[in-house]
Write an enzyme that holds these catalytic residues in place. Structure first.
Site, PDB file in Angstrom:
ATOM      1  N   ASN A 210     -14.348   0.134  -2.801  1.00  0.00           N
ATOM      2  CA  ASN A 210     -13.257   1.069  -2.933  1.00  0.00           C
ATOM      3  C   ASN A 210     -13.823   1.617  -4.480  1.00  0.00           C
ATOM      4  O   ASN A 210     -14.499   0.884  -5.251  1.00  0.00           O
ATOM      5  CB  ASN A 210     -11.837   0.311  -3.360  1.00  0.00           C
ATOM      6  CG  ASN A 210     -10.793   1.500  -3.161  1.00  0.00           C
ATOM      7  OD1 ASN A 210     -11.158   2.913  -3.175  1.00  0.00           O
ATOM      8  ND2 ASN A 210      -9.618   1.158  -3.609  1.00  0.00           N
TER       9      ASN A 210
ATOM     10  N   ARG B 139     -15.651  -4.248   2.122  1.00  0.00           N
ATOM     11  CA  ARG B 139     -15.392  -2.834   1.872  1.00  0.00           C
ATOM     12  C   ARG B 139     -15.677  -2.441   0.413  1.00  0.00           C
ATOM     13  O   ARG B 139     -15.416  -3.372  -0.562  1.00  0.00           O
ATOM     14  CB  ARG B 139     -14.128  -1.902   2.516  1.00  0.00           C
ATOM     15  CG  ARG B 139     -12.896  -2.261   1.595  1.00  0.00           C
ATOM     16  CD  ARG B 139     -11.661  -1.747   2.313  1.00  0.00           C
ATOM     17  NE  ARG B 139     -11.742  -0.305   2.046  1.00  0.00           N
ATOM     18  CZ  ARG B 139     -10.936   0.189   1.098  1.00  0.00           C
ATOM     19  NH1 ARG B 139     -10.162  -0.414   0.153  1.00  0.00           N
ATOM     20  NH2 ARG B 139     -10.917   1.534   1.053  1.00  0.00           N
TER      21      ARG B 139
ATOM     22  N   HIS C  56       0.728  -1.291   0.093  1.00  0.00           N
ATOM     23  CA  HIS C  56       0.081   0.050   0.096  1.00  0.00           C
ATOM     24  C   HIS C  56       0.978   1.270  -0.141  1.00  0.00           C
ATOM     25  O   HIS C  56       0.262   2.396  -0.091  1.00  0.00           O
ATOM     26  CB  HIS C  56      -0.795   0.267   1.267  1.00  0.00           C
ATOM     27  CG  HIS C  56      -2.238  -0.797   1.306  1.00  0.00           C
ATOM     28  ND1 HIS C  56      -2.144  -1.783   1.927  1.00  0.00           N
ATOM     29  CD2 HIS C  56      -3.271  -0.775   0.174  1.00  0.00           C
ATOM     30  CE1 HIS C  56      -3.478  -2.518   1.563  1.00  0.00           C
ATOM     31  NE2 HIS C  56      -4.051  -1.773   0.529  1.00  0.00           N
TER      32      HIS C  56
ATOM     33  N   GLU D 111     -14.925  -1.574  -6.759  1.00  0.00           N
ATOM     34  CA  GLU D 111     -14.191  -2.832  -6.331  1.00  0.00           C
ATOM     35  C   GLU D 111     -15.038  -3.129  -4.990  1.00  0.00           C
ATOM     36  O   GLU D 111     -15.117  -2.343  -3.934  1.00  0.00           O
ATOM     37  CB  GLU D 111     -12.877  -2.593  -5.997  1.00  0.00           C
ATOM     38  CG  GLU D 111     -11.919  -2.426  -7.297  1.00  0.00           C
ATOM     39  CD  GLU D 111     -10.507  -2.133  -6.706  1.00  0.00           C
ATOM     40  OE1 GLU D 111      -9.781  -2.172  -7.562  1.00  0.00           O
ATOM     41  OE2 GLU D 111     -10.182  -2.323  -5.497  1.00  0.00           O
TER      42      GLU D 111
ATOM     43  N   TYR E  31      -4.038  10.581  -7.636  1.00  0.00           N
ATOM     44  CA  TYR E  31      -3.688   8.906  -7.648  1.00  0.00           C
ATOM     45  C   TYR E  31      -4.703   8.280  -8.397  1.00  0.00           C
ATOM     46  O   TYR E  31      -4.211   7.084  -8.952  1.00  0.00           O
ATOM     47  CB  TYR E  31      -4.012   8.932  -6.158  1.00  0.00           C
ATOM     48  CG  TYR E  31      -3.789   7.431  -5.753  1.00  0.00           C
ATOM     49  CD1 TYR E  31      -2.558   6.632  -5.973  1.00  0.00           C
ATOM     50  CD2 TYR E  31      -4.713   6.820  -5.244  1.00  0.00           C
ATOM     51  CE1 TYR E  31      -2.441   5.379  -5.674  1.00  0.00           C
ATOM     52  CE2 TYR E  31      -4.719   5.248  -4.929  1.00  0.00           C
ATOM     53  CZ  TYR E  31      -3.359   4.852  -5.169  1.00  0.00           C
ATOM     54  OH  TYR E  31      -3.393   3.533  -4.770  1.00  0.00           O
ATOM     55  N   LYS E  32      -6.102   8.657  -8.619  1.00  0.00           N
ATOM     56  CA  LYS E  32      -6.703   7.833  -9.312  1.00  0.00           C
ATOM     57  C   LYS E  32      -6.814   8.225 -10.782  1.00  0.00           C
ATOM     58  O   LYS E  32      -7.693   7.611 -11.448  1.00  0.00           O
ATOM     59  CB  LYS E  32      -8.360   8.096  -8.759  1.00  0.00           C
ATOM     60  CG  LYS E  32      -8.512   7.551  -7.319  1.00  0.00           C
ATOM     61  CD  LYS E  32      -9.998   7.689  -6.923  1.00  0.00           C
ATOM     62  CE  LYS E  32     -10.129   7.439  -5.112  1.00  0.00           C
ATOM     63  NZ  LYS E  32     -10.194   5.869  -5.311  1.00  0.00           N
TER      64      LYS E  32
END
Lengths: 199, 346
Positions: free
Chosen positions: B225, B223, B193, B265, B316-317
């Site tokens: 994402n 979770r 990570h 996700e 980042y994305k």
């Protein structure tokens, strides 16, 4: 000293003599000076059963005499890291518990010797490391998987597939390399200038 | 009533789309009009009928085509599926989990019959009818992890637990959001990570690791994402980034609705019984902007989330290049009205 940036990026320390009698010290180039510094605080019999593996690279003869003067039980001088690795793997695979490993010099040397040690089942946290000299990086191209040695620029050209790579701080101990990712994928017509970043 | 499997592509001519029923069941990831990282982990228990949570391992109308895309990726690049030598037992654990869950959730499509270690697996959508011996590698055409994950939607990471940490020691990753299994294999939880911005400083990973290492068998967690993808491309790997990166420059006000996809996700976390490893399925759901805005609530909310996203996260994305075009397009669907709480489409 390399600056700590992200968590996967290795952090190096300063070599110090560890208890035990079976010491294997591996260095390239300016790493020799770290061994000489360690010797100053080492017990008298420290090198009696120690082995030094040294790859001089561009330091030539500068450190050879001083290292030999430590009178290690075995001294090996290799022409390159790649040439020294088979010998090192053999040495590590037959090592006994209690072997103390000291790695010093470029990140490429430390990383590849560490990789051989991990493959031999040695815990990376038990290994002493100290970075000295060039900050050049070993970079794996994430696209073609080829490894480019001694990268000093940002970005850098992959020596295998030719893509222009952003050299990230993300590091894999298993591959012993930083990750390189195409820097101009969104617009291949843009070719950013290469700057010396890792001297 | 069985699932009607679509015949579609996630590359080249990109014929992927969602049926109206699948648009309604899309796992929209925003419960409010803004987004920031959080340890948003909850028990992975079955959800409402018709939702992606109805079964803990979800199979949907894209199953057959996704499995075909996976086979294409693996043929091009076998390094997308790797397992370190000590992970074979965990692979058998995973095979058991996926066969059991798929047969339980979709008996019209899958069946598993066990007679001691003699197992009989039928996968009707893929035309597989296979007798094998559980635990005997010679009775499968691939290792157990690869065999079953070539028949299961989503990426799978198998994490070994030791020294109070989780180690990415096996996985099959062909639909990833821009990370490399080949590079990260063998890393611990913090190391793989490492490139994620902001979250380390907020202590997210320390808390998440503590939670994950305490997960017990039979009590999985999950979770959501998200990111965005241009074209319905499953294989947005860094390996092929030099081939798909230029897609990001092709977004125009005219093609946003068809080209830009929200990629969600559904990550779940399961303790495996024999190996004590964790498996981490990362199930990817795609939805086109044209499909998403059929829910007024989702359209309003997504507009506000993307517009107000912190710059580091947008970078980042990988949204930087087309964010202005997307926000302008979404603004047309945002009349400023309040949005109701919760994830649902209204």
């Amino acid at each position: 000293m390399a600056v700590k940036s992200i968590i996967s990026r290795p952090v190096y320390g300063t070599l110090s003599p560890q208890p035990g009698s079976d010491h294997l010290l591996i260095a390239d180039a300016e790493g020799a000076a770290a061994i000489l510094d360690l010797a100053k605080s080492a017990p008298a019999d420290f090198f009696a059963e120690a082995e030094i593996v040294f790859i001089p690279r561009d330091t030539g003869e500068k450190y050879i005499a001083a290292l030999k003067a430590l009178q290690p039980a075995r001294f090996y001088e290799g022409p390159s890291i790649a040439a020294a690795l088979p010998r090192l793997r053999q040495r590590l695979s037959t090592a006994h518990m209690g072997l103390r490993l000291y790695l010093t010099g470029t990140e490429g040397l430390i990383g590849q010797a560490m990789q051989a040690a991990l493959e031999a089942g040695i815990d990376h946290k038990s290994i002493q490391t100290e970075q000295r000299g060039s900050l050049a990086r070993r970079v794996q191209c994430v696209h073609c998987k080829g490894i480019t040695e001694d990268v000093t620029t940002q970005p850098a050209r992959c020596s295998h597939c030719g893509l222009m790579l952003l050299v990230r701080d993300h590091y894999s101990r298993r591959i012993a390399a930083f990750q390189g990712v195409c820097i101009n994928a969104e617009d291949p017509s843009q070719v950013p200038p290469m700057e010396e970043m890792f001297k | 009533m069985g699932i009607v499997f679509r015949d579609e592509t996630f590359r080249d001519d990109f014929t992927f789309k969602n049926s109206p029923e699948h648009i309604r069941r899309f796992p929209f990831p925003f419960h409010e009009d803004s987004y920031m990282y959080a340890v948003n982990i909850e028990p992975h228990v079955p959800g409402p009928k018709g939702s992606v949570l109805e079964n803990l391992i979800d199979v949907d109308e894209h199953y057959v085509s996704e499995m075909r895309d996976r086979a294409l990726v693996l043929a091009e690049d076998p390094l997308r599926c790797q397992s370190l030598p000590h992970m074979t037992l965990a692979g058998w654990d995973l095979l058991e989990l996926l066969m059991t869950e798929q047969a339980k959730g979709y008996p019209e499509h899958f069946s598993l019959t066990r007679d001691g270690d003699k197992w009989h697996w039928i996968n009707r959508p893929l035309g597989i009818d296979h007798h094998f011996v559980f635990g005997d590698l010679t009775t499968l055409p691939y290792g157990p992890m690869e065999y079953i994950t070539r028949q299961s939607q989503g990426d799978f990471c198998i994490l070994d637990q030791r020294d109070g940490n989780l180690w990415m020691d096996a996985g099959i990753v062909t639909t990833q959001a821009d990370w490399s299994l080949d590079f990260d294999i063998g890393m611990n939880f913090f190391e793989w990570h490492a490139p994620v911005p902001l979250a380390h400083e907020k202590g997210i990973f320390t808390r998440a690791l503590k939670f994950l290492t305490n997960i017990q068998q039979g009590k999985p967690a999950r979770r959501l994402n998200w990111t965005m993808t241009i074209n319905p491309r499953l294989d947005t790997s860094p390996e092929n980034y030099h081939k798909w990166g230029a897609d990001r420059a092709t977004v125009t006000p005219e093609n946003v609705g068809q080209k830009v996809h929200l990629r969600v996700e559904l990550q779940s976390f399961w303790r495996l019984p024999r190996s004590n490893a964790m498996v981490f399925p990362i199930r990817c759901y795609l939805i086109k902007m044209d499909e998403l805005v059929t829910s007024r609530k989702w359209a309003r909310r997504l507009h506000r989330v993307i517009r107000d996203l912190p710059e580091e996260l947008a970078t980042y994305k990988g949204l930087t290049l087309y964010r202005p075009t997307l926000v302008e397009w979404l603004a047309r669907y945002d009349d400023g009205a309040e949005t109701s709480p919760g994830f649902g489409p209204d």
